[in-house]
Each structure stands twice: as structure tokens, then as C-alpha cells.
Design a protein around this motif. Structure first.
Motif, short mmCIF file in Angstrom:
data_model
loop_
_atom_site.label_atom_id
_atom_site.label_comp_id
_atom_site.label_asym_id
_atom_site.label_seq_id
_atom_site.Cartn_x
_atom_site.Cartn_y
_atom_site.Cartn_z
N GLY A 1 -17.28 -23.45 -41.80
CA GLY A 1 -16.67 -21.98 -41.43
C GLY A 1 -15.28 -21.90 -42.10
N ARG A 2 -15.16 -20.50 -41.49
CA ARG A 2 -13.21 -19.98 -42.26
C ARG A 2 -12.63 -20.04 -40.81
NH1 ARG A 2 -13.85 -15.33 -46.19
NH2 ARG A 2 -14.89 -14.22 -44.28
N ALA A 3 -10.93 -19.75 -40.26
CA ALA A 3 -9.92 -20.20 -40.02
C ALA A 3 -8.85 -18.98 -40.16
CB ALA A 3 -9.76 -21.33 -38.68
N CYS A 4 -7.92 -18.85 -39.35
CA CYS A 4 -6.76 -18.06 -39.89
C CYS A 4 -5.79 -18.87 -39.62
CB CYS A 4 -7.25 -16.67 -38.99
SG CYS A 4 -5.50 -15.82 -39.43
N ARG A 5 -5.03 -19.39 -40.50
CA ARG A 5 -4.26 -20.62 -40.09
C ARG A 5 -3.01 -19.64 -39.26
NH1 ARG A 5 -3.06 -24.92 -42.87
NH2 ARG A 5 -4.11 -24.59 -44.58
N ALA A 6 -2.98 -18.31 -39.60
CA ALA A 6 -1.49 -17.77 -38.63
C ALA A 6 -2.37 -17.80 -37.01
CB ALA A 6 -1.51 -16.43 -39.24
N CYS A 7 -3.49 -18.05 -36.88
CA CYS A 7 -3.46 -17.34 -35.80
C CYS A 7 -3.42 -18.77 -34.93
CB CYS A 7 -4.61 -17.19 -35.73
SG CYS A 7 -4.94 -15.19 -35.87
N LYS A 8 -4.18 -19.67 -35.72
CA LYS A 8 -4.23 -20.75 -35.28
C LYS A 8 -2.33 -21.57 -35.21
CE LYS A 8 -6.57 -24.07 -37.19
NZ LYS A 8 -7.49 -24.55 -36.12
N ARG A 9 -1.84 -20.96 -35.75
CA ARG A 9 -0.06 -21.80 -35.40
C ARG A 9 0.29 -20.98 -34.67
NH1 ARG A 9 1.85 -21.25 -41.41
NH2 ARG A 9 1.41 -22.64 -42.05
N GLU A 10 0.01 -19.54 -33.78
CA GLU A 10 0.42 -18.71 -32.89
C GLU A 10 -0.57 -19.41 -31.75
OE1 GLU A 10 2.13 -16.71 -30.05
OE2 GLU A 10 3.17 -16.31 -32.54
N SER A 11 -1.63 -19.79 -32.10
CA SER A 11 -2.56 -19.83 -30.30
C SER A 11 -0.98 -21.46 -30.12
CB SER A 11 -3.39 -20.59 -31.18
OG SER A 11 -4.87 -21.64 -29.90
N ASN A 12 -0.85 -22.32 -31.36
CA ASN A 12 -0.86 -23.58 -31.37
C ASN A 12 0.75 -23.44 -30.12
OD1 ASN A 12 -2.78 -24.94 -31.96
ND2 ASN A 12 -1.86 -25.55 -33.88
N ARG A 13 1.48 -22.64 -30.85
CA ARG A 13 2.62 -21.99 -30.15
C ARG A 13 2.45 -21.47 -28.56
NH1 ARG A 13 4.20 -20.27 -35.25
NH2 ARG A 13 3.18 -18.03 -35.32
#
Length: 209
Positions: A181-193
Motif C-alpha cells: 500500500g501507500r502512505a504519506c511520509r509527512a503525515c507519518k512524521r506528524e503522527s510521530n511528533r
């Protein structure tokens, strides 16, 4: 073994027509022969290996080659080869090699060269789960797409050019997940933050209590 123990050991050995040596005496519940040495019950095949071949290297197990060569033997506790103490039938191998030589479903699956759909198991197409089990990436991706189709029929999975937050599915911002599947790196980073902010807030609250 000393000479006395060796004499007692060989006196118990019954040579079979297939070349195996069976100890005439106690057999453990798991099917392995038992031999008392220095006042302790020990596995007969390990005693034989250490006397006739040498010490068992650390981290290795003693495998029965007679079982590996007998493709008609189903294995398991009823396997007669487990009783064998013939040093010519014994080999020290890793736990993984010993398991792969077995007849268990896991062993049979591990030697397959392709998945049930016919896709070859290669380094690029094989997914390993946390327990080290193999799976086909192509089939995982197909199942993931089918799940989305069944549970979210209004979404045309794989055709979106941007994530729900408006970030593009392209370049370094595009992440391909393990199931294709596909995922958004920017959203993953924001989720981690956000996760780290919440974690620090909880730690600070506990400190102030």
C-alpha cells in the motif's frame, strides 16, 4: 564415556537392517532413546555423538540423517529414527537446519520456492513477519486491496494522487508499506511528533504529581 560405560552402552545397542542402532531399554515420551551416564538420564544419540565424534559445538543440535534420508517417515514422536545412536547417522546442525529437515508444516512451507498462487519467493517478493515466517508480497498487496474494496467500496484505492491532508503521493513523500500500500511520509512524521509530544506531556504530569 569411560570403558565401563561404553561397554554397557554397546551391550544395549541393537543393530537394525537399515543401519540404525537402537538402544534396547528405556525410550522417552518424545521417542528418543535414554541412557544413564554419571547418574543422569541423557539422550542416547547425544551421548553417542560426543563419544564417537566429539563435543557438540555450542548452539548446534544433533540431527538424525537416517530420518532426513527416509522420505516416507512422517516424523513426530512415533519416528523410530529418534532412537538411533549410530554415529554415522548423526550430524551437528543449527536449530534452523534441523527444523527445515523435518516434516512439520513449517518445515515443508520453508522449502517451498513459490507461494500458493505461483509467485516465486525471491528477496524482493518475499515478506518476513515478526516471527520470521514467509509471505508473498504480491498476494499480501492483493488481499489488502480486496479488504479496502470490501470495507470502503467508495474509495478507488491506488488512484489517489494526494493523501487526505493534501500531501502528494510522489517523490520522497511516498512510502510503500509492507503490504504494497501507500502512505504519506509527512503525515507519518506528524503522527510521530504528536505521539512524542503526548508522551512528554504524560511524563511531565507524572513528575509533577
Amino acid at each position: 564415556m569411560d570403558e565401563r560405560s561404553l561397554t554397557r552402552f554397546m551391550r544395549k545397542v541393537k543393530r537394525q537392517l537399515n543401519g540404525c542402532w537402537y538402544i534396547d531399554g528405556h525410550v522417552r515420551r518424545d521417542g528418543y532413546s535414554d541412557f544413564t551416564l554419571l547418574g543422569k538420564h541423557q539422550l542416547g544419540h547425544r551421548v553417542a555423538y560426543e563419544h564417537f565424534i566429539g563435543s557438540i559445538p555450542e548452539g548446534l543440535q544433533v540431527d538424525h540423517l537416517c530420518h532426513t534420508d527416509d522420505l516416507d517417515c512422517p516424523g513426530g514422536f512415533a519416528c523410530a529414527h529418534r532412537r538411533c545412536v549410530n554415529p554415522d547417522h548423526l550430524e551437528a546442525v543449527t536449530h534452523r537446519e534441523n527444523s527445515l529437515r523435518g516434516r512439520s508444516p513449517a518445515a515443508l512451507n520453508a522449502v517451498k520456492t513459490e507461494c500458493t498462487a505461483g509467485h516465486l519467493f525471491t528477496e524482493e517478493t518475499t515478506y518476513l513477519d515478526p516471527k520470521g515466517r514467509r509471505a508473498c508480497r504480491t498476494c499480501r498487496a492483493r488481499l489488502a486491496r480486496q479488504w479496502v474494496k470490501d470495507h470502503h467500496p467508495g474509495v478507488r484505492h491506488g488512484t489517489e494522487t494526494h493523501c487526505p491532508q493534501g500531501h502528494p503521493y510522489s517523490g520522497e513523500n511516498l512510502v510503500i508499506t509492507s503490504n504494497g500500500g501507500r502512505a504519506c511520509r509527512a503525515c507519518k512524521r506528524e503522527s510521530n511528533r504528536e505521539y512524542m509530544r503526548a508522551k512528554r506531556a504524560r511524563a511531565k504530569a507524572m513528575k509533577n504529581e
